[in-house]
Design a protein around this motif. Structure first.
Motif, PDB file in Angstrom:
ATOM      1  N   ASP A   1      -8.234   2.496  -5.337  1.00  0.00           N
ATOM      2  CA  ASP A   1      -8.173   1.137  -6.123  1.00  0.00           C
ATOM      3  C   ASP A   1      -9.212   1.022  -7.208  1.00  0.00           C
ATOM      4  O   ASP A   1      -9.473   0.036  -7.451  1.00  0.00           O
TER       5      ASP A   1
ATOM      6  N   ASN B   1       0.778  -1.232   0.083  1.00  0.00           N
ATOM      7  CA  ASN B   1      -0.024  -0.136  -0.140  1.00  0.00           C
ATOM      8  C   ASN B   1       0.865   1.105  -0.062  1.00  0.00           C
ATOM      9  O   ASN B   1       2.010   1.450   0.504  1.00  0.00           O
TER      10      ASN B   1
ATOM     11  N   HIS C   1     -12.234   4.721  -0.400  1.00  0.00           N
ATOM     12  CA  HIS C   1     -13.007   3.729  -0.170  1.00  0.00           C
ATOM     13  C   HIS C   1     -12.895   2.833   1.412  1.00  0.00           C
ATOM     14  O   HIS C   1     -11.867   3.376   2.030  1.00  0.00           O
TER      15      HIS C   1
ATOM     16  N   ASP D   1      -7.575  -1.757   4.189  1.00  0.00           N
ATOM     17  CA  ASP D   1      -6.160  -1.323   3.987  1.00  0.00           C
ATOM     18  C   ASP D   1      -6.225   0.085   3.559  1.00  0.00           C
ATOM     19  O   ASP D   1      -5.109   0.604   3.105  1.00  0.00           O
ATOM     20  N   HIS D   2      -7.426   0.783   3.636  1.00  0.00           N
ATOM     21  CA  HIS D   2      -7.507   2.281   3.315  1.00  0.00           C
ATOM     22  C   HIS D   2      -7.965   3.058   4.316  1.00  0.00           C
ATOM     23  O   HIS D   2      -7.701   4.477   4.251  1.00  0.00           O
TER      24      HIS D   2
ATOM     25  N   HIS E   1      -1.721   1.199  -4.449  1.00  0.00           N
ATOM     26  CA  HIS E   1      -0.765  -0.183  -4.330  1.00  0.00           C
ATOM     27  C   HIS E   1       0.069   0.030  -5.468  1.00  0.00           C
ATOM     28  O   HIS E   1       0.245   0.456  -6.669  1.00  0.00           O
TER      29      HIS E   1
HETATM   30 FE    FE Z   1      -6.604  -1.826  -1.338  1.00  0.00          FE
END
Ligand code: FE
Ligand code: ZN
Length: 256
Positions: free
Chosen positions: A134, A15, A57, A61-62, A172
């Motif tokens: 993403d 990330n 979003h 992982d965000h 990413h």
């Molecule tokens: Fe992601």
């Protein structure tokens, strides 16, 4: 009017958390803080103070670092109003067409559903910078977890219409594997081969392949080329509409 200073902080496996600093006002934003510690450290090392979080979003992982970042700094968290219940700590809800300010730099918000239905992107026109989470990756696009190929094609078409010199800050470092796949569907694309060589050089020394330049993506990224008759033809889909071609390419990538 000073352009944004933009730095990326690599976190987790692959990330990037992008830091945006507007020097006149001192306002500083983190885009998609997956984790808190490394982001807070990076802000402090630069002598900045975090004032905003921009969320593309809801995926963990965000957003995973938001509660701690907010506790530590009291920053304002901005994200999609229509996805408010899935975004931790959301303070300001925005929708398509809204603008977001960092000092005197202004971002336009775009709806970009597909990867998730609540995905949005932020475009800072004067700084020529797009934060697309993403949705659009360098030489790729996000997996369709929630949205349809039609939604993703519309989202990618919106982003493709931005100025060609826009820098694409995706979330990413997937570029090398995206390139391996892209070469399997578009092997003779000279721009793609050139990008492959550039990225190999960058990654050999652990440098990021992000940001890329939108014009280069338009030339080399198969997901932005789903309306290119030559690419459709190569996939055995001559005459098919771009949504069908995009769905086909996305399906191949998922199985690659
Ligand atoms: Fe992601
Ligand atoms: Zn995601």
């Amino acid at each position: 009017m000073a352009a944004l200073i933009i730095d990326l902080v690599p976190v987790l496996n692959d990330n990037y958390v992008h830091l945006l600093h507007e020097p006149d006002s001192g306002e500083t934003a983190a885009v998609d803080p997956a984790v808190a510690g490394p982001v807070l450290d990076a802000v402090e090392q630069r002598g900045w103070r975090l004032t905003h979080v921009l969320v593309t979003h809801h995926h963990h992982d965000h957003t995973g670092g938001i509660p701690e970042v907010k506790r530590a700094t009291g920053c304002t968290v901005i994200g999609n109003r229509n996805d408010a219940r899935r975004i931790p700590g959301l303070d300001v809800g925005v929708v398509d067409g809204d603008s977001v300010r960092l000092g005197d730099q202004e971002a336009r918000v775009f709806d970009t559903p597909g990867h998730t239905v609540g995905h949005i992107a932020y475009w800072f026109k004067d700084s020529k910078a797009l934060f697309c989470g993403d949705t659009l990756f360098s030489i790729g696009c996000g997996r369709l977890f929630e949205g349809s190929p039609a939604q993703m094609w519309r989202a990618l078409s919106t982003l493709r219409d931005l100025p060609a010199d826009t820098r694409v800050y995706c979330a990413h470092e997937y570029t090398q594997s995206n390139i391996r796949f892209a070469l399997s569907v578009d092997p003779d694309n000279a721009a793609l081969k050139a990008r492959a060589e550039d990225v190999e050089g960058l990654r050999a020394t652990r440098r990021p392949s992000v940001p890329s330049v939108l014009g280069d993506e338009i030339a080399a990224n198969p997901f932005l080329r789903a309306d290119d008759p030559a690419l459709a033809d190569r996939l055995g889909l001559a005459g098919a509409d771009p949504v069908t071609v995009l769905a086909d390419i996305r399906g191949r990538k998922d199985r690659f």
